[in-house]
Motif scaffolding. Structure first.
Motif, mmCIF file in Angstrom:
data_model
loop_
_atom_site.group_PDB
_atom_site.id
_atom_site.type_symbol
_atom_site.label_atom_id
_atom_site.label_comp_id
_atom_site.label_asym_id
_atom_site.label_seq_id
_atom_site.Cartn_x
_atom_site.Cartn_y
_atom_site.Cartn_z
ATOM 1 N N LEU A 2 0.719 -0.859 -0.239
ATOM 2 C CA LEU A 2 0.100 0.276 0.108
ATOM 3 C C LEU A 2 0.686 1.582 0.266
ATOM 4 O O LEU A 2 1.578 1.292 0.819
ATOM 5 C CB LEU A 2 -1.189 -0.154 1.450
ATOM 6 C CG LEU A 2 -1.950 1.167 1.140
ATOM 7 C CD1 LEU A 2 -2.678 1.264 0.125
ATOM 8 C CD2 LEU A 2 -2.369 1.638 2.464
ATOM 9 N N ASP A 3 0.676 2.163 -1.311
ATOM 10 C CA ASP A 3 1.188 2.994 -1.126
ATOM 11 C C ASP A 3 0.150 4.366 -0.699
ATOM 12 O O ASP A 3 -0.906 4.895 -1.583
ATOM 13 C CB ASP A 3 1.807 3.568 -2.336
ATOM 14 C CG ASP A 3 2.679 4.785 -2.389
ATOM 15 O OD1 ASP A 3 3.242 5.780 -1.488
ATOM 16 O OD2 ASP A 3 3.173 5.465 -3.581
ATOM 17 N N LEU A 4 0.818 5.314 0.323
ATOM 18 C CA LEU A 4 -0.405 6.044 0.985
ATOM 19 C C LEU A 4 0.588 7.620 1.089
ATOM 20 O O LEU A 4 1.110 7.460 1.964
ATOM 21 C CB LEU A 4 -1.286 5.747 2.554
ATOM 22 C CG LEU A 4 -2.481 6.134 3.211
ATOM 23 C CD1 LEU A 4 -3.349 6.331 1.859
ATOM 24 C CD2 LEU A 4 -2.386 5.715 4.184
ATOM 25 N N ASP A 5 -0.278 8.463 0.499
ATOM 26 C CA ASP A 5 0.187 9.541 0.178
ATOM 27 C C ASP A 5 -0.648 10.044 1.973
ATOM 28 O O ASP A 5 -1.625 10.747 1.409
ATOM 29 C CB ASP A 5 -0.128 10.762 -0.322
ATOM 30 C CG ASP A 5 1.408 9.572 -1.976
ATOM 31 O OD1 ASP A 5 2.300 9.355 -1.401
ATOM 32 O OD2 ASP A 5 1.241 10.136 -3.232
ATOM 33 N N LEU A 6 0.167 10.766 2.598
ATOM 34 C CA LEU A 6 -0.403 11.382 3.593
ATOM 35 C C LEU A 6 -0.151 12.892 3.549
ATOM 36 O O LEU A 6 0.835 13.361 3.714
ATOM 37 C CB LEU A 6 -0.028 10.889 5.235
ATOM 38 C CG LEU A 6 -0.667 12.135 6.983
ATOM 39 C CD1 LEU A 6 -2.085 11.645 6.394
ATOM 40 C CD2 LEU A 6 0.383 10.897 7.930
ATOM 41 N N LEU A 7 -1.359 13.853 3.099
ATOM 42 C CA LEU A 7 -1.254 15.176 2.194
ATOM 43 C C LEU A 7 -0.505 15.997 4.115
ATOM 44 O O LEU A 7 0.408 16.863 3.431
ATOM 45 C CB LEU A 7 -2.047 15.521 1.862
ATOM 46 C CG LEU A 7 -2.656 14.332 0.632
ATOM 47 C CD1 LEU A 7 -3.444 15.734 0.218
ATOM 48 C CD2 LEU A 7 -1.053 14.571 -0.774
ATOM 49 N N LEU A 8 -1.517 16.369 5.057
ATOM 50 C CA LEU A 8 -1.556 16.487 5.605
ATOM 51 C C LEU A 8 -2.159 16.849 7.001
ATOM 52 O O LEU A 8 -2.844 15.184 7.087
ATOM 53 C CB LEU A 8 -2.405 18.184 5.857
ATOM 54 C CG LEU A 8 -2.212 19.375 4.879
ATOM 55 C CD1 LEU A 8 -3.881 19.237 4.409
ATOM 56 C CD2 LEU A 8 -1.167 19.962 4.755
ATOM 57 N N TYR A 9 -1.801 16.791 8.437
ATOM 58 C CA TYR A 9 -2.082 16.482 9.632
ATOM 59 C C TYR A 9 -2.091 17.885 10.537
ATOM 60 O O TYR A 9 -0.966 17.915 11.216
ATOM 61 C CB TYR A 9 -0.978 15.180 9.844
ATOM 62 C CG TYR A 9 -2.114 14.276 11.292
ATOM 63 C CD1 TYR A 9 -3.337 13.627 11.136
ATOM 64 C CD2 TYR A 9 -1.324 15.224 13.065
ATOM 65 C CE1 TYR A 9 -3.307 13.375 12.643
ATOM 66 C CE2 TYR A 9 -2.005 14.581 13.997
ATOM 67 C CZ TYR A 9 -2.892 13.792 14.307
ATOM 68 O OH TYR A 9 -3.886 13.318 14.902
ATOM 69 N N ASP A 10 -3.875 17.970 10.697
ATOM 70 C CA ASP A 10 -3.560 19.518 11.695
ATOM 71 C C ASP A 10 -2.523 20.366 11.118
ATOM 72 O O ASP A 10 -2.386 20.840 10.080
ATOM 73 C CB ASP A 10 -3.370 19.319 13.490
ATOM 74 C CG ASP A 10 -4.007 19.903 14.385
ATOM 75 O OD1 ASP A 10 -4.904 20.718 13.649
ATOM 76 O OD2 ASP A 10 -3.778 20.143 15.059
ATOM 77 N N ASP A 11 -1.815 20.875 11.509
ATOM 78 C CA ASP A 11 -0.644 21.962 11.534
ATOM 79 C C ASP A 11 0.494 20.997 11.892
ATOM 80 O O ASP A 11 1.423 21.858 12.338
ATOM 81 C CB ASP A 11 -0.443 23.588 12.194
ATOM 82 C CG ASP A 11 -0.346 23.234 14.187
ATOM 83 O OD1 ASP A 11 -0.653 21.654 14.426
ATOM 84 O OD2 ASP A 11 -0.196 24.206 14.553
#
Length: 74
Positions: A2-11
């Motif tokens: 699985l290739d998952l791009d986590l773009l943002l997480y809060d600040d």
């Protein structure tokens, strides 16, 4: 695999060999920023600024916007 791009997480700003948050190329990907700007134009990408401003600078060249999204860049 699985290739998952986590773009943002809060600040959160994180830069490790395994994970970079916000995503290292987020500010260069108009195909990600355009829909994000529709949902949250004033959302701040840590270290970069508001989504709408980043997208205004980047432009929407090459994108096919949904009907009704013509005012995206105001």
């Amino acid at each position: 695999m699985l290739d998952l791009d986590l773009l943002l997480y809060d600040d959160l700003m994180l830069d490790t060999p395994e994970l970079k948050i916000p995503h290292a190329e987020l500010h260069r990907r108009n195909f990600v920023l355009a829909p994000l700007a529709e949902l949250a134009p004033d959302l701040i990408i840590p270290g970069r600024g508001p989504v709408r401003e980043i997208l205004e600078q980047l432009g929407t060249q090459g994108l096919s916007l949904w009907p009704g999204s013509d005012d995206l860049l105001g």
